[in-house]
Design an enzyme around this catalytic site. Structure first.
Site, mmCIF file in Angstrom:
data_model
loop_
_atom_site.group_PDB
_atom_site.id
_atom_site.type_symbol
_atom_site.label_atom_id
_atom_site.label_comp_id
_atom_site.label_asym_id
_atom_site.label_seq_id
_atom_site.Cartn_x
_atom_site.Cartn_y
_atom_site.Cartn_z
ATOM 1 N N CYS A 104 0.713 -1.269 -0.106
ATOM 2 C CA CYS A 104 0.091 0.000 -0.085
ATOM 3 C C CYS A 104 0.957 1.426 -0.156
ATOM 4 C CB CYS A 104 -1.133 -0.022 1.368
ATOM 5 S SG CYS A 104 -1.936 -1.411 1.262
ATOM 6 N N HIS A 114 -2.712 7.105 3.031
ATOM 7 C CA HIS A 114 -3.206 5.673 2.542
ATOM 8 C C HIS A 114 -4.557 5.484 3.140
ATOM 9 C CE1 HIS A 114 -4.018 1.596 1.461
ATOM 10 N NE2 HIS A 114 -3.480 1.282 2.484
ATOM 11 N N ASN A 149 -10.194 0.159 1.056
ATOM 12 C CA ASN A 149 -8.654 0.053 1.070
ATOM 13 C C ASN A 149 -8.377 -0.348 -0.162
ATOM 14 O OD1 ASN A 149 -6.078 -0.349 0.955
ATOM 15 N ND2 ASN A 149 -5.995 -1.319 3.229
#
Ligand code: UT7
Length: 318
Positions: free
Chosen positions: A116, A242, A272
């Site tokens: 990520c 993020h 996500n």
């Protein structure tokens, strides 16, 4: 003497697949609820790719969106860096090469694997390759089809992820400051905490250890970038993190003693999306008119590896 080159984000694009899946829909598949998911993560819905829609397909739409929004053409683009954990092909060719083929781009094309944190790493690779002359400019993409590696019977993880793509065009400019500083780290001791299991090809995660790592690492990236550039929180217009869990961001804001409103959050609508979450957020902020000339932005990421890092930049309108 010419001033040193500054590397700037001059255009943004994004794409979210059409299919929207609610928490209630997931509760028909696993033992969960809208209340649990919202209260533990902040997620309300996620976009999921269609059955045959791949990471390169989402990235293609995001790049088309960038070109259309900013009146640019693919012929102007030299190199491509794609951050993804879910490439179309497991080894090669890279997703970047698939994009190069689709858009007729002839310069260097490569993928970055940093979970990520991928977009933060990819921005730095693009920036460095422009400075060395390896690329004239860089299309930096974060694109993911996490739905293809989610275990849809594991309630601990299946509720957390979504699919999407975002991209930024990096170009050099002589006259104005752009990317000011980058901080990149890998904490290999946590490598097993978040993996795509090679046998089942599904995500396995120790959620609690990733959670505490995330709160600590985002804080460290933010504080380091501010300190070594002699900046304060008041100098920053937005922190764009993020998007993994709203609670992680709230805990981080509390730890740093700053207002959580300083962080741009859109996890509610996308869940996500790993390497795509930061460029998706940036493109949405631009669309909403939230990015103003001269704004200082702090992009921060964390994820598998365990990796983490941040990019400090000054935003310019083009
Ligand atoms: O992009 C980077 C990668 N990922 C992350 O950043 C994720 C980091 N971790 C997290 O965000 C959080 O740890 C989670 C959202 C994954 C979990 O939240 P938590 O508050 O840490 O919950 P927990 O893992 O401590 O689990 C609490 C309970 C457990 O039940 P028991 O053992 O107490 O009976 C879980 O089984 O919640 C249960 N649970 C669920 N219940 C309903 C876990 N997932 C679900 C679910 N629905 N979807």
């Amino acid at each position: 003497m010419k001033p040193p080159l500054s590397i700037q984000i001059t255009a943004l694009g994004s794409y979210s697949p059409a299919r929207v899946v609610t928490n209630d829909e997931l509760s028909h598949r696993v033992d969960t609820s809208d209340e649990w998911i919202k209260s533990h993560t902040g997620i309300a819905v996620r976009h999921l790719a269609a059955e045959l829609e791949t990471t390169a397909d989402l990235a293609t739409k995001a790049v088309e969106n960038l070109l259309a929004n900013h009146g640019r053409t693919a012929a102007e683009i030299d190199g491509i860096v794609v951050a993804t954990a879910t490439p179309d092909y497991p080894g090669f060719p890279s997703t970047a090469c698939l994009l190069a083929q689709r858009f007729g781009i002839k310069g260097p094309a490569l993928d970055i694997s940093a979970g990520c944190t991928g977009f933060i790493y990819a921005l730095e690779v693009g920036r460095a390759m422009i400075i060395t002359g390896a690329m004239k400019n860089a299309l930096v993409v974060g694109s993911e089809t996490l739905s293809s590696v989610v275990d849809w019977d594991d309630r601990n993880t299946c509720v957390l992820f979504g699919d999407g793509a975002g991209c930024a065009l990096l170009e050099s400019r002589q006259e104005q400051e752009g990317i000011l500083d980058t901080y990149l780290k890998a904490e290999a001791a946590g490598a097993e905490a978040l993996v795509i299991d090679p046998k089942s090809r599904t995500i396995k995660m120790d959620g609690r250890s990733v959670y505490s790592f995330a709160v600590r690492s985002i804080g460290q990236a933010i504080e380091t970038l501010l300190k070594r550039n002699n900046l304060d929180f008041e100098d920053i217009a937005w922190i764009v993190p993020h998007q993994a869990n709203q609670r992680i961001i709230a805990a981080c804001a509390k730890r740093l003693g700053i207002d959580v409103q300083k962080f741009y959050l859109n996890i509610e609508q996308y869940a996500n999306t790993s390497a795509a979450s930061i460029p998706l957020a940036l493109a949405e902020m631009q669309e909403k008119g939230l990015l103003k000339e001269g704004n200082r932005l702090l992009l921060v990421g964390f994820g598998a590896g365990l990796t983490y890092g941040g990019t400090l930049l000054t935003w310019h309108q083009y």
